[in-house]
Design a protein around this motif. Structure first.
Motif, PDB file in Angstrom:
ATOM      1  N   CYS A  59      42.916  28.450 -58.251  1.00  0.00           N
ATOM      2  CA  CYS A  59      41.827  28.788 -59.211  1.00  0.00           C
ATOM      3  C   CYS A  59      41.556  30.277 -59.623  1.00  0.00           C
ATOM      4  CB  CYS A  59      40.666  28.013 -58.957  1.00  0.00           C
ATOM      5  SG  CYS A  59      39.602  28.558 -57.635  1.00  0.00           S
ATOM      6  N   GLY A  60      41.132  30.528 -60.646  1.00  0.00           N
ATOM      7  CA  GLY A  60      40.681  31.993 -60.751  1.00  0.00           C
ATOM      8  C   GLY A  60      39.231  31.940 -60.724  1.00  0.00           C
ATOM      9  N   VAL A  61      38.465  33.045 -60.456  1.00  0.00           N
ATOM     10  CA  VAL A  61      37.228  33.162 -60.321  1.00  0.00           C
ATOM     11  C   VAL A  61      36.936  34.736 -61.049  1.00  0.00           C
ATOM     12  CG1 VAL A  61      34.809  33.550 -59.133  1.00  0.00           C
ATOM     13  CG2 VAL A  61      36.615  31.668 -58.436  1.00  0.00           C
TER      14      VAL A  61
ATOM     15  N   LEU B 197      45.949  34.967 -66.397  1.00  0.00           N
ATOM     16  CA  LEU B 197      46.119  34.056 -65.462  1.00  0.00           C
ATOM     17  C   LEU B 197      46.492  32.856 -66.033  1.00  0.00           C
ATOM     18  CD1 LEU B 197      45.830  32.882 -62.756  1.00  0.00           C
ATOM     19  CD2 LEU B 197      43.373  32.621 -62.871  1.00  0.00           C
ATOM     20  N   ARG B 198      45.792  32.274 -67.357  1.00  0.00           N
ATOM     21  CA  ARG B 198      46.126  31.154 -68.077  1.00  0.00           C
ATOM     22  C   ARG B 198      47.729  31.180 -68.575  1.00  0.00           C
ATOM     23  NH1 ARG B 198      40.368  31.451 -70.073  1.00  0.00           N
ATOM     24  NH2 ARG B 198      39.261  29.888 -69.185  1.00  0.00           N
TER      25      ARG B 198
ATOM     26  N   VAL C 278      44.927  26.075 -65.432  1.00  0.00           N
ATOM     27  CA  VAL C 278      44.336  26.724 -64.325  1.00  0.00           C
ATOM     28  C   VAL C 278      42.903  26.449 -64.417  1.00  0.00           C
ATOM     29  CG1 VAL C 278      44.132  29.208 -64.964  1.00  0.00           C
ATOM     30  CG2 VAL C 278      44.204  28.277 -62.661  1.00  0.00           C
ATOM     31  N   ARG C 279      41.866  26.202 -63.219  1.00  0.00           N
ATOM     32  CA  ARG C 279      40.738  26.160 -63.438  1.00  0.00           C
ATOM     33  C   ARG C 279      40.115  27.475 -63.001  1.00  0.00           C
ATOM     34  NH1 ARG C 279      38.027  21.128 -60.181  1.00  0.00           N
ATOM     35  NH2 ARG C 279      36.313  21.826 -61.911  1.00  0.00           N
ATOM     36  N   ILE C 280      39.000  27.908 -63.715  1.00  0.00           N
ATOM     37  CA  ILE C 280      38.456  29.387 -63.736  1.00  0.00           C
ATOM     38  C   ILE C 280      36.954  29.086 -63.485  1.00  0.00           C
ATOM     39  CG2 ILE C 280      38.095  31.539 -64.720  1.00  0.00           C
ATOM     40  CD1 ILE C 280      40.546  31.207 -66.018  1.00  0.00           C
ATOM     41  N   GLY C 281      36.260  29.674 -62.409  1.00  0.00           N
ATOM     42  CA  GLY C 281      34.992  29.924 -62.204  1.00  0.00           C
ATOM     43  C   GLY C 281      34.395  31.245 -62.721  1.00  0.00           C
ATOM     44  N   LYS C 282      33.104  31.082 -62.683  1.00  0.00           N
ATOM     45  CA  LYS C 282      32.364  32.459 -62.981  1.00  0.00           C
ATOM     46  C   LYS C 282      31.403  32.942 -61.794  1.00  0.00           C
ATOM     47  CE  LYS C 282      34.077  31.939 -67.244  1.00  0.00           C
ATOM     48  NZ  LYS C 282      34.638  32.799 -68.165  1.00  0.00           N
ATOM     49  N   ILE C 283      31.267  34.102 -61.797  1.00  0.00           N
ATOM     50  CA  ILE C 283      30.023  34.751 -60.857  1.00  0.00           C
ATOM     51  C   ILE C 283      29.598  35.920 -61.768  1.00  0.00           C
ATOM     52  CG2 ILE C 283      29.747  36.012 -58.941  1.00  0.00           C
ATOM     53  CD1 ILE C 283      31.753  34.299 -57.453  1.00  0.00           C
ATOM     54  N   LEU C 284      28.241  35.980 -61.898  1.00  0.00           N
ATOM     55  CA  LEU C 284      27.574  37.037 -62.426  1.00  0.00           C
ATOM     56  C   LEU C 284      26.817  37.927 -61.409  1.00  0.00           C
ATOM     57  CD1 LEU C 284      26.482  38.750 -65.055  1.00  0.00           C
ATOM     58  CD2 LEU C 284      24.763  36.663 -65.393  1.00  0.00           C
ATOM     59  N   ILE C 285      26.829  39.037 -61.395  1.00  0.00           N
ATOM     60  CA  ILE C 285      26.464  40.130 -60.403  1.00  0.00           C
ATOM     61  C   ILE C 285      25.987  41.147 -61.347  1.00  0.00           C
ATOM     62  CG2 ILE C 285      26.620  41.264 -58.404  1.00  0.00           C
ATOM     63  CD1 ILE C 285      28.718  39.308 -57.354  1.00  0.00           C
TER      64      ILE C 285
ATOM     65  N   TRP D  49      43.547  28.307 -53.493  1.00  0.00           N
ATOM     66  CA  TRP D  49      43.660  29.642 -53.176  1.00  0.00           C
ATOM     67  C   TRP D  49      43.085  30.243 -54.420  1.00  0.00           C
ATOM     68  CZ3 TRP D  49      46.495  31.889 -49.306  1.00  0.00           C
ATOM     69  CH2 TRP D  49      47.092  31.278 -48.496  1.00  0.00           C
ATOM     70  N   VAL D  50      42.162  31.215 -54.338  1.00  0.00           N
ATOM     71  CA  VAL D  50      41.390  31.769 -55.132  1.00  0.00           C
ATOM     72  C   VAL D  50      41.906  33.238 -55.759  1.00  0.00           C
ATOM     73  CG1 VAL D  50      38.874  32.681 -56.034  1.00  0.00           C
ATOM     74  CG2 VAL D  50      39.269  30.720 -54.370  1.00  0.00           C
ATOM     75  N   LEU D  51      41.986  33.460 -56.835  1.00  0.00           N
ATOM     76  CA  LEU D  51      42.285  34.760 -57.561  1.00  0.00           C
ATOM     77  C   LEU D  51      40.983  35.317 -58.265  1.00  0.00           C
ATOM     78  CD1 LEU D  51      45.088  33.433 -57.210  1.00  0.00           C
ATOM     79  CD2 LEU D  51      46.042  34.499 -59.272  1.00  0.00           C
ATOM     80  N   LEU D  52      40.424  36.335 -57.432  1.00  0.00           N
ATOM     81  CA  LEU D  52      39.149  36.823 -57.934  1.00  0.00           C
ATOM     82  C   LEU D  52      39.393  38.092 -58.855  1.00  0.00           C
ATOM     83  CD1 LEU D  52      36.166  37.013 -57.381  1.00  0.00           C
ATOM     84  CD2 LEU D  52      36.630  38.471 -55.572  1.00  0.00           C
TER      85      LEU D  52
END
Length: 252
Positions: free
Chosen positions: A115-117, A130-131, A137-144, A168-171
């Motif tokens: 997955c992607g993040v 990535l797509r 592919v599933r993609i997550g989000k992080i806001l910092i 396996w995560v692709l950040l």
């Protein structure tokens, strides 16, 4: 573990490696010299081969006169190269198939799901590449974001696949300066059960300080970058850099 992230001196910033670029059938005298990535000693930092194609693409997105449309186009090309290289670092299993001619072929297939993040917002610019390489592919989000009072990164939001710990995560984040936001993103992933060694951090340009800090704190995590730049200035901006990636990609 303490890490010195103070900006390097002007003298240190001037030491940029260069090499002759161009087809091998041309003599060095016929090939131009170009600035290439610094080398690093950390084994878990992987730098893309400094090919004429890559340096030409980086030259385009570094240029302050490049318009937004061209910046997006050439950034997407580099992002595609990064994703392709990152996929080479994923484990594979033997996989034998039968061709339309009835013959067998001994190949491989990826082990496990990915997955992607993306670290919002600049990291979202890397999602298309990535797509294009990993359909559906599933993609997550992080806001910092940086807390203006403490100048430290602060987590505002995260939305990740429920089974992220099994993937396996692709950040994704295009710029690695001091590494504060990316380190916090890794902490978020690890808190969700993602093993450190199952994370690959993809970025276009890294500072030597950020890459070293990241690699030392998470030695099992792999960084895939297109270029390690000269260093950080007094404001902790990557130099020579390319400016604010998010602004140039989305607004300028």
């Amino acid at each position: 573990m303490a890490n010195d992230l103070s900006p390097p001196t002007g003298e240190a910033l001037e030491r940029a490696p260069s090499q002759h670029l161009g087809p091998e059938y041309k003599s060095p005298d016929e090939r131009p010299q170009a600035t290439v990535s610094k080398s690093v000693t950390q084994a878990n930092v992987h730098i893309l081969p400094q090919t004429p194609q890559l340096i030409a693409l980086l030259t385009m997105i570094r240029d302050k006169n490049t318009n937004r449309g061209d910046f997006i186009f050439y950034s997407n090309r580099i992002n595609r190269l990064l994703v392709e290289e990152a996929l080479n670092h994923l484990p594979v299993l033997p996989h034998t198939i039968t061709t339309p001619l009835g013959r067998t072929y001994n190949g491989v297939k990826f082990e496990g799901k990915i997955c992607g993040v993306s670290i919002m917002r600049a990291g979202e610019a890397m999602e298309q590449a990535l797509r294009e390489c990993c359909r559906s592919v599933r993609i997550g989000k992080i806001l910092i974001q940086r807390d203006e009072e403490t100048s430290k990164p602060r987590l505002f939001y995260d939305k990740l696949p429920n089974d992220v710990s099994e993937r396996w995560v692709l950040l994704l984040d295009p710029m690695l300066a001091t590494g504060g936001s990316a380190l916090m993103a890794v902490d978020v992933l690890r808190s969700k059960g993602v093993p450190e060694e199952h994370i690959l951090f993809l970025n276009l340009i890294a500072s030597p300080e950020g890459a070293a800090n990241f690699a030392q704190k998470y030695p099992k995590l792999r960084i895939v970058t297109a270029f390690v730049d000269q260093g950080l200035d007094e404001k902790n901006y990557i130099v020579p850099g390319l400016g604010d990636f998010g602004d140039r990609f989305y607004t300028l």
